[in-house]
Each structure stands twice: as structure tokens, then as C-alpha cells.
Design an enzyme around this catalytic site. Structure first.
Site, PDB file in Angstrom:
ATOM      1  N   GLY A 110      46.114  84.679   9.509  1.00 35.14           N
ATOM      2  CA  GLY A 110      47.254  83.820   9.835  1.00 35.14           C
ATOM      3  C   GLY A 110      48.561  84.591   9.889  1.00 35.14           C
ATOM      4  N   GLU A 145      47.951  85.486  25.948  1.00 35.59           N
ATOM      5  CA  GLU A 145      47.157  84.758  24.932  1.00 35.59           C
ATOM      6  C   GLU A 145      46.619  83.445  25.530  1.00 35.59           C
ATOM      7  OE1 GLU A 145      45.669  84.794  21.136  1.00 35.59           O
ATOM      8  OE2 GLU A 145      47.622  85.750  21.041  1.00 35.59           O
ATOM      9  N   ASP A 157      54.661  83.050  17.395  1.00 33.83           N
ATOM     10  CA  ASP A 157      54.180  84.345  16.899  1.00 33.83           C
ATOM     11  C   ASP A 157      54.733  85.504  17.733  1.00 33.83           C
ATOM     12  OD1 ASP A 157      52.745  82.586  15.413  1.00 33.83           O
ATOM     13  OD2 ASP A 157      50.811  83.025  16.352  1.00 33.83           O
ATOM     14  N   TYR A 206      41.852  74.813  16.965  1.00 35.13           N
ATOM     15  CA  TYR A 206      43.276  74.876  17.332  1.00 35.13           C
ATOM     16  C   TYR A 206      43.523  74.022  18.573  1.00 35.13           C
ATOM     17  CZ  TYR A 206      47.898  76.697  18.322  1.00 35.13           C
ATOM     18  OH  TYR A 206      49.255  76.787  18.555  1.00 35.13           O
TER      19      TYR A 206
END
Ligand code: GLA
Length: 344
Positions: A110, A145, A157, A206
Site C-alpha cells: 500500500g 496504470e 499515488d 479495487y
């Protein structure tokens, strides 16, 4: 324009991040509060003039070759290859590259190890190009991503690792990506602890929750779920109601947390972290029994606040502790949970 220094070895180092608060709201239009951390990924690239990318990690010592246009194959090198393909599509680099990756970031914790590797590869590939800044790298990394790796993550992120200096907190409004860099007050210690439970975001959990959030926003007729009012979400049924309650309340907690950070109110910030964890456990359903116990013990042993951090399902917790108490507190927590590891 092709990068002028394309024949030499280029290197970039990018930190990882911990999110202090503002979880699961970076695709819901909330403000998030990640902080860059010292563990980092370093990527070196050298053009090899062939149609192959040769990729090795100093952590594994073997080098593997991939056709320069090969798709992702659920392997750690996907992060590098996605970034190289993006860089070639922009003419930042030509041909195949020999790549070496060295990372001190725990994987599946994480802490955004994947964002760090993607951004470090892009940064190495674009070094020397004046018009590619940190924000451009973050947007590119998110695109990779989402589209190459296939994880529908938000922008937190990538912005955190591309813009953050270790120890500096990024207050990022994810609606327009405006941000402020804030210092952590001196009387605050942030401790990041790996629970030992590893997880991956590519396993679908997710995406399911993200889709539920988008569906809740569409049902309520708002662009972003964080814009809904707490009253209006009663029109939803579970589980959309739960996701909406988390997003709306977490956005408010995150705003309050920024005010607490600015005024140095550590106990208020800690309370907000505890409430965030409760909401992630109950309404987002992204915690685990082991992590709930760890968070509970962290607080009962004297932390101002603690919570699961990142997407969840395992990985790290983040705790806020008075600097003078950190060592005694950590020793007591480790005694109760021998397999935990302190990251910072
Ligand atoms: C992962 C995603 C981020 C964000 C967090 C949860 O780290 O990559 O975009 O959604 O989960 O806050």
C-alpha cells in the site's frame, strides 16, 4: 522531439508514499493527503538499438527480454514496459532499452511501489526534456496504470511520488489537481508499519468498489461522489449507500485534517485518522481482522490515531504518535504483533 541524450545511461530515483488521510476518494473528487517516504525506486535505462527491452531488477538479478510492443503480462516488469512504450510513443526514447531497477519499497504494502517504478522509468526516459515536469509524469503514469496495466486507479499515488519530497505532505484536490505542499509539524511523528499481509490491486476488488462509487455518483446525479450531501445519499441502497457514506464523510475528514495539520492539532488529526479507519472497515469494507486489531492496539498503546493506508486489503497502517513516545510505543506494539515491520 527525441531526447538529445538518448545514447547514454539515464537514471531517476522516485520515492514511495503513505497516505495520511483521504482514502478511496481520489477518483471521487476529494482532497487527499499523501506524504512521500524515503524508500525509493531507482531506474537506469540505456538504449540498446534493438527491438527488445532487456529488463532486470537488482532485487532478482535475472534479466528478461521483451518485444518493445508486447502487452502487459501480469509481471512486475509491466510497470517498466508500460512506461517505455509510453516514452517511445512520445519520441522521448528510440528503440529498445536495457533497464535496471532497484527498489527498497515493499511490494503489495500500500506504499505505491508500482507508481514509483512507472514514474522513475518515465523520469529517466524524459531526462533532459525541459517541457516534461512532475505533473506531466504523474498524468502519464496514471494513463499507463489505467490502460496498460489495467488498474482503474485515481491520480493520488502518481502525483505523490512525482511531486513529493520525503517528509512533505501533499494536499491534493483531485477535482482539478491543484495542490499545496505542507510541512509536518515538528511535534508529530508519522510511523508506517507493514502488517505482513500482502495484497494486489489487480485482483478485481479495487475495480468493484470504484465502479460502485461511480454508480452511486451517477444515481445521485453528481459529477463526483464527494460532492453529494450526507442527506441525499439515503436514497441509495447497500452497498452503494455504504460507499457513498464513506466518500462523503472521508472528504469532510480530509478537509478537517488539513486544518488540523496547519494548526498543529495532533490529537484532532489522530481522531480523524481513527474515524477514517472505522469508515474504511465498515463502509468501504477494505480492512482485514488482523489490521483492525493492529490499528486498535496502536491506539490503545498511545498513538493519537492510526488507520489502514492505501487501497487496503492488507499492507500497511499509518500511525500518528508523539515523538517522545515513539520508541516505547513501537516496542510494546511489536511485542503484541511480532511479525510487523516498521517502514519509517
Ligand atoms: C490505490 C490507488 C489510488 C487510491 C488508493 C485508495 O493506492 O492507486 O488511486 O484510490 O488506492 O485511496
Amino acid at each position: 522531439m527525441t531526447n538529445p541524450s538518448s545514447l547514454v545511461t539515464r537514471e531517476a530515483t522516485v520515492p514511495c508514499r503513505v497516505n495520511l488521510i483521504g482514502e478511496w476518494i481520489d477518483f471521487n473528487g476529494g482532497t487527499v493527503l499523501p506524504m512521500a517516504l524515503a524508500p525509493s525506486a531507482t531506474v537506469q535505462i540505456t538504449a540498446n538499438g534493438t527491438a527488445l527491452d532487456g529488463i532486470k531488477s537488482t532485487n532478482f538479478a535475472v534479466s528478461q527480454n521483451f518485444a518493445i510492443d508486447a502487452p502487459a503480462e501480469d509481471h512486475w516488469s509491466d510497470y517498466v514496459r508500460g512506461a517505455l512504450q509510453y516514452a517511445r510513443s512520445r519520441n522521448w526514447i528510440e528503440s529498445g532499452q536495457d533497464v535496471s531497477v532497484e527498489s527498497t519499497i515493499p511490494v503489495g504494502a500500500g506504499l505505491s511501489s508500482s507508481a514509483a517504478i512507472i514514474v522513475a522509468t518515465l523520469k529517466a526516459a524524459s531526462s533532459g526534456l525541459a517541457d516534461v515536469d512532475g505533473e506531466a509524469l504523474a498524468f502519464a503514469a496514471k494513463e499507463i496504470e489505467n490502460n496498460f496495466i489495467g488498474v482503474p486507479c485515481g491520480i493520488m499515488d502518481q502525483m505523490a511520488v512525482a511531486l513529493g519530497e520525503p517528509g512533505t505532505v501533499l494536499a491534493l484536490d483531485t477535482r482539478d489537481c491543484s495542490y499545496a505542499l505542507l510541512d509536518l509539524p515538528e511535534a508529530w511523528s508519522v510511523v508506517v508499519i507493514h502488517s505482513g499481509v500482502r495484497r494486489a490491486l489487480s485482483d478485481g476488488r479495487y475495480r468493484v468498489r470504484r465502479d460502485q462509487c461511480l454508480e452511486a455518483a451517477a444515481t445521485l446525479g453528481v459529477d463526483y461522489l464527494c460532492e453529494a450531501s450526507l442527506l441525499s445519499i439515503d436514497a441509495l441502497d447497500a452497498p452503494l449507500l455504504n460507499r457513498a457514506r464513506h466518500a462523503v464523510s472521508e472528504a469532510a475528514r480530509s478537509r478537517d485534517a488539513i486544518a488540523a495539520l496547519r494548526t498543529g492539532d495532533r490529537s484532532k488529526f489522530g481522531r480523524l485518522m481513527n474515524e477514517s479507519h472505522d469508515s474504511l472497515r465498515e463502509d468501504m469494507a477494505v480492512s482485514t481482522p488482523e489490521i483492525d486489531q493492529l490499528v486498535c492496539d496502536a491506539v490503545s498503546l498511545g498513538a493519537d490515531g492510526a488507520r489502514i493506508t492505501g487501497a487496503g486489503f492488507g499492507g500497511c497502517i499509518v500511525a500518528l504518535v508523539e515523538p517522545e513516545r515513539v520508541e516505547t510505543w513501537w516496542n510494546a506494539l511489536k511485542l503484541r504483533h511480532p511479525s510487523i515491520e516498521r517502514i519509517i
